[in-house]
Write an enzyme that holds these catalytic residues in place. Structure first.
Site, PDB file in Angstrom:
ATOM      1  N   CYS A 110      -0.600  23.314  78.262  1.00 46.74           N
ATOM      2  CA  CYS A 110      -2.071  23.176  78.314  1.00 46.74           C
ATOM      3  C   CYS A 110      -2.503  21.784  78.772  1.00 46.74           C
ATOM      4  O   CYS A 110      -3.676  21.577  79.074  1.00 46.74           O
ATOM      5  CB  CYS A 110      -2.680  23.505  76.964  1.00 46.74           C
ATOM      6  N   HIS A 267      -9.577  20.742  76.652  1.00 47.58           N
ATOM      7  CA  HIS A 267      -8.827  21.997  76.751  1.00 47.58           C
ATOM      8  C   HIS A 267      -9.464  23.014  75.809  1.00 47.58           C
ATOM      9  O   HIS A 267      -9.751  22.720  74.652  1.00 47.58           O
ATOM     10  CB  HIS A 267      -7.361  21.763  76.388  1.00 47.58           C
ATOM     11  N   ASN A 297      -8.444  31.025  76.075  1.00 47.20           N
ATOM     12  CA  ASN A 297      -7.597  29.860  76.340  1.00 47.20           C
ATOM     13  C   ASN A 297      -6.727  30.160  77.559  1.00 47.20           C
ATOM     14  O   ASN A 297      -5.917  31.085  77.533  1.00 47.20           O
ATOM     15  CB  ASN A 297      -6.738  29.627  75.084  1.00 47.20           C
TER      16      ASN A 297
HETATM   17  N1  ACO Z   1      -7.378  39.585  63.580  1.00 48.07           N
HETATM   18  C1  ACO Z   1      -7.437  39.805  62.261  1.00 48.07           C
HETATM   19  N2  ACO Z   1      -6.629  39.161  61.397  1.00 48.07           N
HETATM   20  C2  ACO Z   1      -5.754  38.274  61.901  1.00 48.07           C
HETATM   21  C3  ACO Z   1      -5.647  38.002  63.262  1.00 48.07           C
HETATM   22  C4  ACO Z   1      -6.508  38.714  64.126  1.00 48.07           C
HETATM   23  N3  ACO Z   1      -6.501  38.532  65.455  1.00 48.07           N
HETATM   24  N4  ACO Z   1      -4.684  37.078  63.447  1.00 48.07           N
HETATM   25  C5  ACO Z   1      -4.204  36.759  62.250  1.00 48.07           C
HETATM   26  N5  ACO Z   1      -4.845  37.490  61.301  1.00 48.07           N
HETATM   27  C6  ACO Z   1      -4.638  37.486  59.877  1.00 48.07           C
HETATM   28  C7  ACO Z   1      -3.235  37.103  59.499  1.00 48.07           C
HETATM   29  O1  ACO Z   1      -2.377  38.234  59.554  1.00 48.07           O
HETATM   30  C8  ACO Z   1      -3.437  36.617  58.098  1.00 48.07           C
HETATM   31  O2  ACO Z   1      -3.550  37.733  57.249  1.00 48.07           O
HETATM   32  P1  ACO Z   1      -2.906  37.692  55.782  1.00 48.07           P
HETATM   33  O3  ACO Z   1      -3.631  36.589  55.050  1.00 48.07           O
HETATM   34  O4  ACO Z   1      -3.206  39.052  55.272  1.00 48.07           O
HETATM   35  O5  ACO Z   1      -1.458  37.406  55.993  1.00 48.07           O
HETATM   36  C9  ACO Z   1      -4.797  35.941  58.164  1.00 48.07           C
HETATM   37  O6  ACO Z   1      -5.458  36.479  59.306  1.00 48.07           O
HETATM   38  C10 ACO Z   1      -4.712  34.445  58.301  1.00 48.07           C
HETATM   39  O7  ACO Z   1      -3.760  34.154  59.313  1.00 48.07           O
HETATM   40  P2  ACO Z   1      -3.503  32.701  59.815  1.00 48.07           P
HETATM   41  O8  ACO Z   1      -2.494  32.686  60.911  1.00 48.07           O
HETATM   42  O9  ACO Z   1      -3.256  31.831  58.609  1.00 48.07           O
HETATM   43  O10 ACO Z   1      -4.914  32.393  60.442  1.00 48.07           O
HETATM   44  P3  ACO Z   1      -5.627  31.020  60.615  1.00 48.07           P
HETATM   45  O11 ACO Z   1      -6.734  30.916  59.687  1.00 48.07           O
HETATM   46  O12 ACO Z   1      -4.658  29.899  60.693  1.00 48.07           O
HETATM   47  O13 ACO Z   1      -6.251  31.219  62.059  1.00 48.07           O
HETATM   48  C11 ACO Z   1      -5.835  30.455  64.280  1.00 48.07           C
HETATM   49  C12 ACO Z   1      -5.386  31.405  63.184  1.00 48.07           C
HETATM   50  C13 ACO Z   1      -7.214  30.858  64.723  1.00 48.07           C
HETATM   51  C14 ACO Z   1      -4.899  30.589  65.461  1.00 48.07           C
HETATM   52  C15 ACO Z   1      -5.835  29.030  63.684  1.00 48.07           C
HETATM   53  O14 ACO Z   1      -4.584  28.729  63.146  1.00 48.07           O
HETATM   54  C16 ACO Z   1      -6.170  28.014  64.681  1.00 48.07           C
HETATM   55  O15 ACO Z   1      -7.325  27.803  64.966  1.00 48.07           O
HETATM   56  N6  ACO Z   1      -5.161  27.324  65.223  1.00 48.07           N
HETATM   57  C17 ACO Z   1      -5.340  26.384  66.238  1.00 48.07           C
HETATM   58  C18 ACO Z   1      -4.347  26.639  67.262  1.00 48.07           C
HETATM   59  C19 ACO Z   1      -4.906  27.305  68.472  1.00 48.07           C
HETATM   60  O16 ACO Z   1      -6.077  27.479  68.646  1.00 48.07           O
HETATM   61  N7  ACO Z   1      -3.997  27.639  69.351  1.00 48.07           N
HETATM   62  C20 ACO Z   1      -4.352  28.137  70.621  1.00 48.07           C
HETATM   63  C21 ACO Z   1      -3.192  28.076  71.521  1.00 48.07           C
HETATM   64  S1  ACO Z   1      -2.380  26.551  71.514  1.00 48.07           S
HETATM   65  C22 ACO Z   1      -3.094  25.503  72.569  1.00 48.07           C
HETATM   66  O17 ACO Z   1      -3.788  25.880  73.433  1.00 48.07           O
HETATM   67  C23 ACO Z   1      -2.816  24.083  72.414  1.00 48.07           C
END
Ligand code: ACO
Length: 340
Positions: A110, A267, A297
């Site tokens: 990225c 980004h 993204n």
């Molecule tokens: N829809 C519904 N539920 C979901 C989804 C979805 N698409 N994805 C995950 N869940 C569920 C999980 O299964 C989990 O359920 P559980 O509690 O029953 O086990 C729950 O949601 C929480 O999952 P987490 O992975 O802990 O979710 P989190 O709150 O961390 O959110 C996210 C995930 C949005 C990716 C967050 O970690 C984030 O913002 N990360 C930043 C990283 C990012 O944006 N990366 C993008 C690519 S990397 C880059 O470009 C640099």
């Protein structure tokens, strides 16, 4: 003075909404929107990384008033080229007819567009080349596991391009029609003012996708397909700590204060990351345009597509001070400050 003189972008025709994804995996528009800010993304059906790149590049060349034959250098940043061989940049060269250019690819995920800009800047700065085309392009949809709801909702496909030129200071581009088309005006702009980059391979596995394993007459391994895997919370922590820091360094090196920056083009990973960076920099969200709602993204393509979007919406004026910042797998990160 080294400046961006033209931009262009391209996305596939097929727009996929959160509700569309709700029919494929167990997710909802509400979950995706509230956790990421994403509402839709564009996914390649007939399109290729090369085709999207060439479309974006042609628009950037037209905006700059530069012909393909004038290009000395093409750098394409991607993690999803169409082929191992030939590389994406040579395929773009062929599509454009840029027969005088040296062309190579660069993979910094990225941050790829920022690394390409840094590399092209150095070639132009030394006088080795005068006109460069830099491209960030991805068809990420082919390396996504479409049964994994935690990653498949995040990413999209597309390409963004920019023409970078070493413009003699005394000439500027005041009387160039191309400058006007690109949103450039008279020659007072100072172009790129600073670039700061960073990498940390030690934390690389928080965001990864394997290539084929070694397999030859002396070692036999299964070579199943690998897909993007991510520790989302670690990526989040990395981004909200590192991005404000690298922006601060780049702004300081440019001899400016953060308050003097008109636009921060980050980004487009996640709206919560962008909001956290804005808060840490104590800057209003109005200075942080986003297109992730529409595009998701798109890794290396996200910053140049956003730059092209804001230029087309007349959000950039002559003399605007702009930060471009990328961060992602590697881990890698970078920021540049430029005066338009
Ligand atoms: N829809 C519904 N539920 C979901 C989804 C979805 N698409 N994805 C995950 N869940 C569920 C999980 O299964 C989990 O359920 P559980 O509690 O029953 O086990 C729950 O949601 C929480 O999952 P987490 O992975 O802990 O979710 P989190 O709150 O961390 O959110 C996210 C995930 C949005 C990716 C967050 O970690 C984030 O913002 N990360 C930043 C990283 C990012 O944006 N990366 C993008 C690519 S990397 C880059 O470009 C640099």
């Amino acid at each position: 003075m080294i400046r961006i003189t033209g931009t262009g972008s391209a996305v596939p025709a097929r727009r996929v909404t959160n509700d569309d994804l709700g029919k494929i995996v167990d997710t909802s528009d509400e979950w995706i929107r509230s956790r990421t800010g994403i509402e839709s993304r564009y996914l390649a059906v007939e399109e290729t990384t090369t085709g999207l790149s060439a479309e974006a590049a042609k628009k950037a060349l037209a905006a700059a008033g530069v012909s393909a034959e004038e290009l000395d250098l093409i750098i394409a940043a991607t993690v999803t080229p169409d082929r191992f061989l030939p590389n994406l940049s040579c395929e773009i060269q062929r599509e454009l007819g840029a027969k005088n250019a040296v062309a190579f690819d660069l993979n910094a995920a990225c941050s790829g567009f920022l690394f390409s800009l840094d590399t092209a800047y150095m070639y132009l700065r030394t006088g080795r080349y005068r006109k460069a085309l830099i491209i960030g392009a991805e068809t990420l949809s082919k390396i996504i596991d479409w049964t994994d709801r935690s990653t498949c909702v995040l990413f999209g496909d597309g390409a963004g391009a920019a023409v970078l030129e070493n413009v003699p200071e005394e000439t500027g581009c005041a009387d160039r029609a191309s400058g006007a088309a690109a949103g450039n005006g008279a020659g007072e702009s100072r172009g790129i003012l600073s670039i700061r980059m960073g990498s940390d391979g030690g934390r690389g596995m928080v965001l990864s996708c394997d290539n084929r394993p070694v397999s030859n007459p002396y070692v036999k391994r299964e070579s199943g397909l690998s897909y993007v895997s991510m520790d989302g919370q670690e990526v989040y922590k990395f981004a909200v700590r590192t991005v404000p820091h690298i922006i601060g360094l780049a702004v300081e090196e440019a001899g400016l204060a953060v308050e003097e920056i008109d636009l921060f083009l980050l980004h487009q990973a996640n709206i919560r990351i962008i909001e956290a960076v804005a808060k840490r920099l104590r800057q209003p969200m109005e200075k942080f345009p986003v297109n992730l709602r529409d595009c998701g993204n798109i890794s290396a393509a996200s910053v140049p597509i956003l730059l092209d979007n804001v230029r087309k919406h007349d959000m950039i004026k002559k003399g605007s001070k702009i930060v471009l910042a990328g961060f992602g797998a590697g881990l890698t990160w970078g920021a540049t400050v430029l005066e338009w």
